[in-house]
Design an enzyme around this catalytic site. Sequence first.
Site, PDB file in Angstrom:
ATOM      1  N   SER A 163     -11.614   7.356  17.219  1.00 17.69           N
ATOM      2  CA  SER A 163     -10.902   7.149  15.954  1.00 17.69           C
ATOM      3  C   SER A 163      -9.977   8.315  15.628  1.00 17.69           C
ATOM      4  O   SER A 163      -9.328   8.326  14.587  1.00 17.69           O
ATOM      5  CB  SER A 163     -11.918   6.968  14.813  1.00 17.69           C
ATOM      6  OG  SER A 163     -12.828   8.054  14.794  1.00 17.69           O
ATOM      7  N   ASN A 215     -22.752  10.604   9.694  1.00 22.16           N
ATOM      8  CA  ASN A 215     -22.758   9.490   8.737  1.00 22.16           C
ATOM      9  C   ASN A 215     -22.516   9.955   7.300  1.00 22.16           C
ATOM     10  O   ASN A 215     -21.699   9.376   6.586  1.00 22.16           O
ATOM     11  CB  ASN A 215     -24.080   8.716   8.824  1.00 22.16           C
ATOM     12  CG  ASN A 215     -24.265   8.073  10.189  1.00 22.16           C
ATOM     13  OD1 ASN A 215     -23.332   8.067  10.995  1.00 22.16           O
ATOM     14  ND2 ASN A 215     -25.445   7.550  10.464  1.00 22.16           N
ATOM     15  N   THR A 252      10.164 -19.096 -19.722  1.00 22.43           N
ATOM     16  CA  THR A 252       8.893 -19.624 -19.226  1.00 22.43           C
ATOM     17  C   THR A 252       9.307 -20.644 -18.172  1.00 22.43           C
ATOM     18  O   THR A 252      10.361 -21.279 -18.311  1.00 22.43           O
ATOM     19  CB  THR A 252       8.048 -20.310 -20.325  1.00 22.43           C
ATOM     20  OG1 THR A 252       8.797 -21.415 -20.833  1.00 22.43           O
ATOM     21  CG2 THR A 252       7.701 -19.359 -21.465  1.00 22.43           C
ATOM     22  N   HIS A 253       8.539 -20.754 -17.117  1.00 18.74           N
ATOM     23  CA  HIS A 253       8.907 -21.626 -15.972  1.00 18.74           C
ATOM     24  C   HIS A 253      10.262 -21.225 -15.387  1.00 18.74           C
ATOM     25  O   HIS A 253      10.951 -22.054 -14.790  1.00 18.74           O
ATOM     26  CB  HIS A 253       8.965 -23.107 -16.371  1.00 18.74           C
ATOM     27  CG  HIS A 253       7.804 -23.572 -17.190  1.00 18.74           C
ATOM     28  ND1 HIS A 253       6.710 -24.192 -16.640  1.00 18.74           N
ATOM     29  CD2 HIS A 253       7.562 -23.479 -18.523  1.00 18.74           C
ATOM     30  CE1 HIS A 253       5.840 -24.487 -17.602  1.00 18.74           C
ATOM     31  NE2 HIS A 253       6.333 -24.051 -18.759  1.00 18.74           N
ATOM     32  N   SER A 302      25.704  -5.612   3.728  1.00 18.49           N
ATOM     33  CA  SER A 302      25.533  -6.543   4.837  1.00 18.49           C
ATOM     34  C   SER A 302      26.493  -6.138   5.938  1.00 18.49           C
ATOM     35  O   SER A 302      27.634  -5.755   5.676  1.00 18.49           O
ATOM     36  CB  SER A 302      25.836  -7.961   4.357  1.00 18.49           C
ATOM     37  OG  SER A 302      26.190  -8.760   5.461  1.00 18.49           O
ATOM     38  N   LYS A 319      28.690  -7.894  -0.048  1.00 21.52           N
ATOM     39  CA  LYS A 319      27.292  -7.936  -0.459  1.00 21.52           C
ATOM     40  C   LYS A 319      26.659  -6.595  -0.768  1.00 21.52           C
ATOM     41  O   LYS A 319      26.944  -5.588  -0.139  1.00 21.52           O
ATOM     42  CB  LYS A 319      26.456  -8.633   0.623  1.00 21.52           C
ATOM     43  CG  LYS A 319      26.802 -10.102   0.696  1.00 21.52           C
ATOM     44  CD  LYS A 319      25.691 -10.915   1.260  1.00 21.52           C
ATOM     45  CE  LYS A 319      24.510 -11.012   0.332  1.00 21.52           C
ATOM     46  NZ  LYS A 319      23.404 -11.653   1.025  1.00 21.52           N
ATOM     47  N   ASN A 358      22.725  -5.735  -1.286  1.00 20.98           N
ATOM     48  CA  ASN A 358      21.408  -6.380  -1.245  1.00 20.98           C
ATOM     49  C   ASN A 358      20.314  -5.513  -1.867  1.00 20.98           C
ATOM     50  O   ASN A 358      20.276  -4.305  -1.632  1.00 20.98           O
ATOM     51  CB  ASN A 358      21.020  -6.706   0.200  1.00 20.98           C
ATOM     52  CG  ASN A 358      21.951  -7.742   0.803  1.00 20.98           C
ATOM     53  OD1 ASN A 358      22.437  -8.627   0.103  1.00 20.98           O
ATOM     54  ND2 ASN A 358      22.225  -7.605   2.094  1.00 20.98           N
ATOM     55  N   GLU A 366      13.048  -6.013  -2.551  1.00 19.73           N
ATOM     56  CA  GLU A 366      12.418  -7.042  -1.692  1.00 19.73           C
ATOM     57  C   GLU A 366      11.237  -6.461  -0.922  1.00 19.73           C
ATOM     58  O   GLU A 366      10.194  -7.115  -0.761  1.00 19.73           O
ATOM     59  CB  GLU A 366      13.447  -7.609  -0.720  1.00 19.73           C
ATOM     60  CG  GLU A 366      14.544  -8.397  -1.423  1.00 19.73           C
ATOM     61  CD  GLU A 366      15.693  -8.691  -0.491  1.00 19.73           C
ATOM     62  OE1 GLU A 366      15.731  -9.783   0.077  1.00 19.73           O
ATOM     63  OE2 GLU A 366      16.553  -7.815  -0.296  1.00 19.73           O
ATOM     64  N   TYR A 396     -25.792   2.898   8.136  1.00 18.45           N
ATOM     65  CA  TYR A 396     -24.484   3.001   8.783  1.00 18.45           C
ATOM     66  C   TYR A 396     -24.392   2.116  10.023  1.00 18.45           C
ATOM     67  O   TYR A 396     -25.342   1.993  10.789  1.00 18.45           O
ATOM     68  CB  TYR A 396     -24.218   4.463   9.190  1.00 18.45           C
ATOM     69  CG  TYR A 396     -22.907   4.638   9.937  1.00 18.45           C
ATOM     70  CD1 TYR A 396     -21.706   4.795   9.252  1.00 18.45           C
ATOM     71  CD2 TYR A 396     -22.868   4.623  11.338  1.00 18.45           C
ATOM     72  CE1 TYR A 396     -20.504   4.932   9.930  1.00 18.45           C
ATOM     73  CE2 TYR A 396     -21.665   4.763  12.020  1.00 18.45           C
ATOM     74  CZ  TYR A 396     -20.492   4.921  11.317  1.00 18.45           C
ATOM     75  OH  TYR A 396     -19.309   5.044  11.985  1.00 18.45           O
ATOM     76  N   GLN A 450     -16.214   2.359  10.720  1.00 22.94           N
ATOM     77  CA  GLN A 450     -15.079   3.178  11.165  1.00 22.94           C
ATOM     78  C   GLN A 450     -13.759   2.434  10.953  1.00 22.94           C
ATOM     79  O   GLN A 450     -12.701   3.043  10.887  1.00 22.94           O
ATOM     80  CB  GLN A 450     -15.272   3.548  12.633  1.00 22.94           C
ATOM     81  CG  GLN A 450     -14.177   4.399  13.217  1.00 22.94           C
ATOM     82  CD  GLN A 450     -14.561   4.973  14.560  1.00 22.94           C
ATOM     83  OE1 GLN A 450     -15.372   5.899  14.634  1.00 22.94           O
ATOM     84  NE2 GLN A 450     -14.023   4.421  15.632  1.00 22.94           N
ATOM     85  N   LYS A 508     -10.875   3.035   7.701  1.00 20.39           N
ATOM     86  CA  LYS A 508      -9.839   4.033   7.426  1.00 20.39           C
ATOM     87  C   LYS A 508      -8.417   3.534   7.587  1.00 20.39           C
ATOM     88  O   LYS A 508      -7.562   3.773   6.726  1.00 20.39           O
ATOM     89  CB  LYS A 508     -10.064   5.261   8.293  1.00 20.39           C
ATOM     90  CG  LYS A 508     -11.255   6.051   7.836  1.00 20.39           C
ATOM     91  CD  LYS A 508     -11.685   7.066   8.843  1.00 20.39           C
ATOM     92  CE  LYS A 508     -13.172   7.241   8.794  1.00 20.39           C
ATOM     93  NZ  LYS A 508     -13.942   6.068   9.251  1.00 20.39           N
TER      94      LYS A 508
END
Length: 464
Positions: A28, A115, A160-161, A282, A288, A290, A295, A322, A327, A330
């Site tokens: 690890s 442990n 709303t909606h 772009s 453009k 963006n 996003e 344990y 392990q 992480k």
Amino acid sequence: MAQKKSNLMWGGRFAAGQDSLMEEINASIEFDKRLAEQDILASKVHAKMLSKQNIISESDCKSIVKGLDLIASQIKKNEFVFDRALEDIHMNIEAQLKEIIGEPAGRLHTARSRNDQVATDFRLWVRDQIDLSQKLLRGLIETLLAQADSGVDWVMPGFTHLQMAQPVTWGHHMLAYVEMFSRDLSRFSDARDRMNECPLGAAALAGTSFPINRETTSSALNFKAPSANSLDAVSDRDFALEFLSSSSICAMHLSRLAEELVIWSSAQFKLISLSDRFSTGSSMMPQKKNPDAAELIRAKVGRIFGANVALMMVMKGLPLAYSKDMQEDKEQVFDAADNLTVALAAMTGMIKDLKANKENMEAAAHFGFSTATDLADWLVQNLNLPFREAHHITGQIVLIAETKKCDLCDLDLGEMQEVDDRITEDIYSVLSVHQSVASRSSYGGTAPSQVRSQINRWRDILDL
Ligand code: ARG
């Protein structure tokens, strides 16, 4: 397959070395080297306690601490060579300690197991990460409050909606996120408080026969108390799950704000403009700009919640105490933490930089007969109509405005009186968007007076 020598740390009972695939699945170090600082800190605290309790000598303790400090500086200077054959951060550091100080290094692991060691290191790491997340959250909240402050009475469409519903104020909309992020802040506080117990001294699973002092190590590491059950101490990963679930909810909130930024900044809405610092162009369409950062922030909840689900599945059904499965905790936590950190920082930058377009917001707030509810409320308040009847009358007036393609406030009084002849000139006092928001002064409402007092309330609470 290639065979290796048996491991120096635990190879006593092994006649043959490991298959190289075993090393690959078992090691690890590539990711848990991020626990180096916590591992060294906890080891120093452990060694000092052992010496204070006369379990190891003072001189051994001194050379252990000195050696560990040297290792810390080697790691900082990138001079430390991490070795996969030594599996993990704990054994990498211990092996290096042996290189530096020789025999006393072998005494550090008295009354301790990997442990309780890993449980302690990881708790310390997650606790630091909670502190960082909270610091970033406070910065984001402060930025949202500044935006709210600059547009306390700016009118914008409220949806709303995603359909125009009623006008609201920019300050009120910003404050909605202040509420969400402050709940995230308190969720992290709750998680921090609950996780703040020290597993060190639980040893492998059953505690130890050495006369250790767990209070000493716990308070030296700034924990509230030593954990009270050694089996639980080494096998509990709730703290990581609580960090991940609090992070997931926070990332979900970020994704909602990010989505609004994407919508608002589009050419169709034009309610805000994002700074160049957080946008991209772009390669094909020169016009453009963006909202890539928004996003990407919107997407982060996917992997953060993914980490939460993944660790929950790892922990599900594990018998005490344990198991090596743990392990796998992480990488999920590290990935989620890194992504939440960058998302919070980027969102703060975007909010700080964005310009709300006051004129466009106000124009958009008129669309879709946004003051129809105000008209219905006027009928209730002035003509004492039941709300359902007022709703019906208003619907008929909206239909006229729709046919005429005009706003409600542009209708003649006569046109409205044709629907209900009790309507008077006073109706115009509620049809403008500014009057509409000003009238919603109930506690927590969108009226600028409410927004102002909520901003002050938050600044008081957060001491800003
Ligand atoms: N690298 C291990 C982990 O992260 C450390 C604990 C190993 N303990 C053991 N008994 N094999 O879980």
